[in-house]
Design a protein around this motif. Structure first.
Motif, PDB file in Angstrom:
ATOM      1  N   ALA A 242      33.090  32.969  47.526  1.00 36.10           N
ATOM      2  CA  ALA A 242      34.045  32.822  46.415  1.00 36.10           C
ATOM      3  C   ALA A 242      35.391  33.447  46.775  1.00 36.10           C
ATOM      4  O   ALA A 242      36.449  32.870  46.512  1.00 36.10           O
ATOM      5  CB  ALA A 242      33.476  33.461  45.151  1.00 36.10           C
ATOM      6  N   GLU A 243      35.345  34.600  47.440  1.00 37.37           N
ATOM      7  CA  GLU A 243      36.581  35.284  47.846  1.00 37.37           C
ATOM      8  C   GLU A 243      37.320  34.444  48.894  1.00 37.37           C
ATOM      9  O   GLU A 243      38.536  34.264  48.842  1.00 37.37           O
ATOM     10  CB  GLU A 243      36.224  36.664  48.416  1.00 37.37           C
TER      11      GLU A 243
ATOM     12  N   ASP B 114      26.678  40.079  49.959  1.00 38.49           N
ATOM     13  CA  ASP B 114      26.596  39.132  48.843  1.00 38.49           C
ATOM     14  C   ASP B 114      27.288  37.837  49.266  1.00 38.49           C
ATOM     15  O   ASP B 114      28.497  37.675  49.061  1.00 38.49           O
ATOM     16  CB  ASP B 114      27.292  39.746  47.613  1.00 38.49           C
TER      17      ASP B 114
ATOM     18  N   SER C  36      37.048  31.227  49.210  1.00 40.10           N
ATOM     19  CA  SER C  36      37.499  30.019  48.518  1.00 40.10           C
ATOM     20  C   SER C  36      38.832  30.295  47.820  1.00 40.10           C
ATOM     21  O   SER C  36      39.754  29.482  47.900  1.00 40.10           O
ATOM     22  CB  SER C  36      36.442  29.595  47.495  1.00 40.10           C
TER      23      SER C  36
ATOM     24  N   ALA D  96      25.843  30.793  49.244  1.00 38.26           N
ATOM     25  CA  ALA D  96      27.158  30.370  49.752  1.00 38.26           C
ATOM     26  C   ALA D  96      27.629  29.109  49.025  1.00 38.26           C
ATOM     27  O   ALA D  96      28.808  28.978  48.670  1.00 38.26           O
ATOM     28  CB  ALA D  96      27.067  30.120  51.252  1.00 38.26           C
TER      29      ALA D  96
ATOM     30  N   ILE E 139      30.397  35.162  55.767  1.00 40.55           N
ATOM     31  CA  ILE E 139      29.579  34.672  54.660  1.00 40.55           C
ATOM     32  C   ILE E 139      28.097  34.949  54.921  1.00 40.55           C
ATOM     33  O   ILE E 139      27.424  35.618  54.129  1.00 40.55           O
ATOM     34  CB  ILE E 139      29.806  33.160  54.414  1.00 40.55           C
TER      35      ILE E 139
ATOM     36  N   ARG F   4      27.363  34.861  48.124  1.00 44.38           N
ATOM     37  CA  ARG F   4      28.032  34.087  47.078  1.00 44.38           C
ATOM     38  C   ARG F   4      29.427  34.656  46.813  1.00 44.38           C
ATOM     39  O   ARG F   4      30.419  33.932  46.800  1.00 44.38           O
ATOM     40  CB  ARG F   4      27.226  34.101  45.764  1.00 44.38           C
ATOM     41  N   ALA F   5      29.506  35.977  46.662  1.00 42.95           N
ATOM     42  CA  ALA F   5      30.804  36.626  46.404  1.00 42.95           C
ATOM     43  C   ALA F   5      31.741  36.430  47.599  1.00 42.95           C
ATOM     44  O   ALA F   5      32.941  36.179  47.437  1.00 42.95           O
ATOM     45  CB  ALA F   5      30.602  38.111  46.117  1.00 42.95           C
TER      46      ALA F   5
ATOM     47  N   ASP G 193      26.758  28.282  45.965  1.00 41.01           N
ATOM     48  CA  ASP G 193      27.154  28.742  44.620  1.00 41.01           C
ATOM     49  C   ASP G 193      28.574  29.326  44.661  1.00 41.01           C
ATOM     50  O   ASP G 193      29.333  29.204  43.697  1.00 41.01           O
ATOM     51  CB  ASP G 193      26.196  29.837  44.111  1.00 41.01           C
ATOM     52  N   GLY G 194      28.912  29.933  45.804  1.00 45.70           N
ATOM     53  CA  GLY G 194      30.228  30.584  45.933  1.00 45.70           C
ATOM     54  C   GLY G 194      31.347  29.600  46.244  1.00 45.70           C
ATOM     55  O   GLY G 194      32.525  29.974  46.230  1.00 45.70           O
TER      56      GLY G 194
END
Ligand SMILES: Cc1ncsc1CCOP(=O)(O)O
Ligand SMILES: C=C1C=NC(C)=NC1=N
Length: 220
Positions: free
Chosen positions: A207-208, A201, A210, A33, A196, A203-204, A35-36
């Motif tokens: 990122a989405e 995933d 974010s 998370a 999350i 991280r993905a 990393d994302g």
């Protein structure tokens, strides 16, 4: 941390504990998370299967260290003693927990977040020294078993219209598809658990989310 820095930190606020991580190692889930692109972390070890005692403290310490390495604020839910023991950056307390004013006295310098469901709770929490408010549930959620009635982003917009200027996060059922409405209603950020922590995933997923917050708040 200044109110402006706190507002920025609240943008994508992951709230998690071992019961939320779909059987995966919470440390790995949080690393993904981070990393994302999550901007703030809350350790909330609650609900069926939550760790207790030494195991709980050990997990809190691992997550604290991870946040320290990444320079992301680490908040502990409910347990002020644990927050102090872990050297957390703050605590988040509910209406039923120790009153914010006591917490403020015990945790000088730490961020104090308080859950607020309506104008009266928001005003009393701020008067007692809350640095930010968690407002929800925004949408239906299965994560908090005793969540209050769903109020939607409109509930948060009402607080802004009533003059609440303090940093606010919306929480409850938020995902990449509905986060924008929470921010458009006036939140400084979105607090997220399962979208999350339980994502295939994380991280993905982070990122989405974010990207969804940047679409409203502007790129980081
Ligand atoms: C801690 C909390 N407070 C209000 S709803 C909630 C849980 C939100 O979990 P999710 O993001 O999985 O709906
Ligand atoms: C109940 C809660 C409301 N808001 C936030 C940010 N965290 C919580 N645990």
């Amino acid at each position: 941390m200044s109110p402006g820095q706190l507002r920025a930190a609240l943008r994508l606020y992951v709230v998690l504990g071992s019961p939320n991580c779909a059987g995966r190692d919470p440390v790995q889930v949080l690393a993904a998370a981070l990393d994302g692109g999550v901007t703030m972390v809350q350790f909330r070890e609650k609900g069926p299967g939550a760790l207790q005692g030494a195991a709980r403290r050990a997990l809190g310490g691992e997550l604290r260290r991870l946040c320290d390495q990444r320079g992301v604020p680490f908040i502990v839910n409910d347990d002020v003693g644990l927050a102090l023991e872990l050297g957390a950056d703050g605590v988040h307390i509910g209406q039923e927990d120790e009153a914010a004013v006591q917490v403020r006295r015990r945790t000088s310098g730490l961020i104090v977040g308080v859950s607020a469901h309506n104008q009266a709770e928001a005003e009393s929490a701020l008067a007692a020294g809350a640095d930010y408010l968690g407002v929800g549930p925004m949408y239906a959620t299965r994560t908090k078993l005793d969540a209050r009635e769903v109020q939607g982003p409109a509930g948060l917009a009402r607080m802004r219209a009533a003059g609440i200027r303090a940093p606010l996060v919306g929480i409850g059922g938020i995902d990449a598809g509905n986060a924008a409405a929470v921010l458009a209603a006036g939140a400084d950020g979105a607090a997220v658990v399962s979208a999350i922590a339980a994502a295939r995933d994380p991280r993905a997923a982070a990122a989405e989310l974010s990207r969804a917050t940047a679409a409203v708040l502007g790129a980081l």
